[in-house]
Design a protein around this motif. Sequence first.
Motif, PDB file in Angstrom:
ATOM      1  N   ALA A 156       0.819  -1.214   0.000  1.00  0.00           N
ATOM      2  CA  ALA A 156       0.000   0.000   0.000  1.00  0.00           C
ATOM      3  C   ALA A 156       0.854   1.266   0.000  1.00  0.00           C
ATOM      4  N   LEU A 157       2.066   1.208   0.523  1.00  0.00           N
ATOM      5  CA  LEU A 157       2.935   2.391   0.582  1.00  0.00           C
ATOM      6  C   LEU A 157       3.781   2.567  -0.671  1.00  0.00           C
ATOM      7  N   VAL A 192      -4.707  -6.569  -5.025  1.00  0.00           N
ATOM      8  CA  VAL A 192      -4.702  -7.855  -5.724  1.00  0.00           C
ATOM      9  C   VAL A 192      -3.400  -8.607  -5.469  1.00  0.00           C
ATOM     10  N   VAL A 193      -2.291  -7.914  -5.555  1.00  0.00           N
ATOM     11  CA  VAL A 193      -0.996  -8.561  -5.286  1.00  0.00           C
ATOM     12  C   VAL A 193      -0.925  -9.038  -3.837  1.00  0.00           C
ATOM     13  N   CYS A 197      -0.450 -12.880  -2.392  1.00  0.00           N
ATOM     14  CA  CYS A 197       0.711 -13.178  -1.541  1.00  0.00           C
ATOM     15  C   CYS A 197       0.295 -13.720  -0.184  1.00  0.00           C
ATOM     16  N   VAL A 198      -0.775 -13.197   0.389  1.00  0.00           N
ATOM     17  CA  VAL A 198      -1.240 -13.702   1.682  1.00  0.00           C
ATOM     18  C   VAL A 198      -1.615 -15.176   1.574  1.00  0.00           C
ATOM     19  N   GLY A 199      -2.302 -15.540   0.501  1.00  0.00           N
ATOM     20  CA  GLY A 199      -2.685 -16.936   0.328  1.00  0.00           C
ATOM     21  C   GLY A 199      -1.510 -17.862   0.141  1.00  0.00           C
ATOM     22  N   CYS A 221      -4.846  -0.751   1.755  1.00  0.00           N
ATOM     23  CA  CYS A 221      -4.304  -0.335   0.462  1.00  0.00           C
ATOM     24  C   CYS A 221      -4.888   0.993  -0.028  1.00  0.00           C
ATOM     25  N   LEU A 222      -6.086   1.328   0.428  1.00  0.00           N
ATOM     26  CA  LEU A 222      -6.750   2.520  -0.101  1.00  0.00           C
ATOM     27  C   LEU A 222      -6.407   3.785   0.678  1.00  0.00           C
ATOM     28  N   VAL A 223      -6.298   3.689   1.999  1.00  0.00           N
ATOM     29  CA  VAL A 223      -6.123   4.894   2.815  1.00  0.00           C
ATOM     30  C   VAL A 223      -4.840   5.646   2.476  1.00  0.00           C
TER      31      VAL A 223
END
Length: 239
Positions: A156-157, A192-193, A197-199, A221-223
């Motif tokens: 997100a960053l 999406v990425v 990756c978490v899964g 991811c949005l904030v």
Amino acid sequence: MRREGPEVRATATGPGPQRTAGPDAGTAPVDAWAEYLAAARQLDAVRRSAATAAGEQARSAEAAREELTVVRAGLATQQERLRERGVPAISLVPSPPELTEAARSMAGGPAAVLAALRTARGRAGAADAALAARRGLRPTSWPARARNFLVYGPLALLAPLIQITVYATTGSGPASVMALVGGLPMPAAAFVVGWVCVGRVFRAAPDEQVDRTLRFGVLVCLVPAVLVTTGLLLALLAG
């Protein structure tokens, strides 16, 4: 009246079998009775010792059966935990050398068997403690949101950092505008990425369903993207 002479008196009182009571005549029955009592007491002591030993063996055998049930349950639980961590299935059937060594160490009867089972239970408990200690340091044991933040957060960053870098190097020029426009779809791409990756990162078994915390991932991811984009837009308008 006929009077007896000395010869007659001598014959009557002369030597012959006479019944006399000697000094040891009454001691033989007493000694036999004492020996009988001593033998009876010794036999009763042996009987009591045998009964005590049999009772102790029975209690040890019962305790060994209970201990064996606990040890088996603990080993089954450990096996399930190892499978959750991706360790292949391990056979708990002992090998012939292990059986020989175990039989040698438990040759003392139920008490030796109970002692061996308690030792095995202690080792299993130490293994559980080691697994728990190592599991606490692994992200897979963390709550789902804290664990997934390790993936969603850096992604997100990434876009906001690129936008801020471009604006800092070019100022309020066309490059900053292009970075601002190009950064708009980046939160969706980061989510999406991160979802993929978490899964893949936190899945312990091939058939395990991992909690990807969709709403939390979208928010993470949005904030940052919204805040940075808004700030850059205001800076461009002010400039």
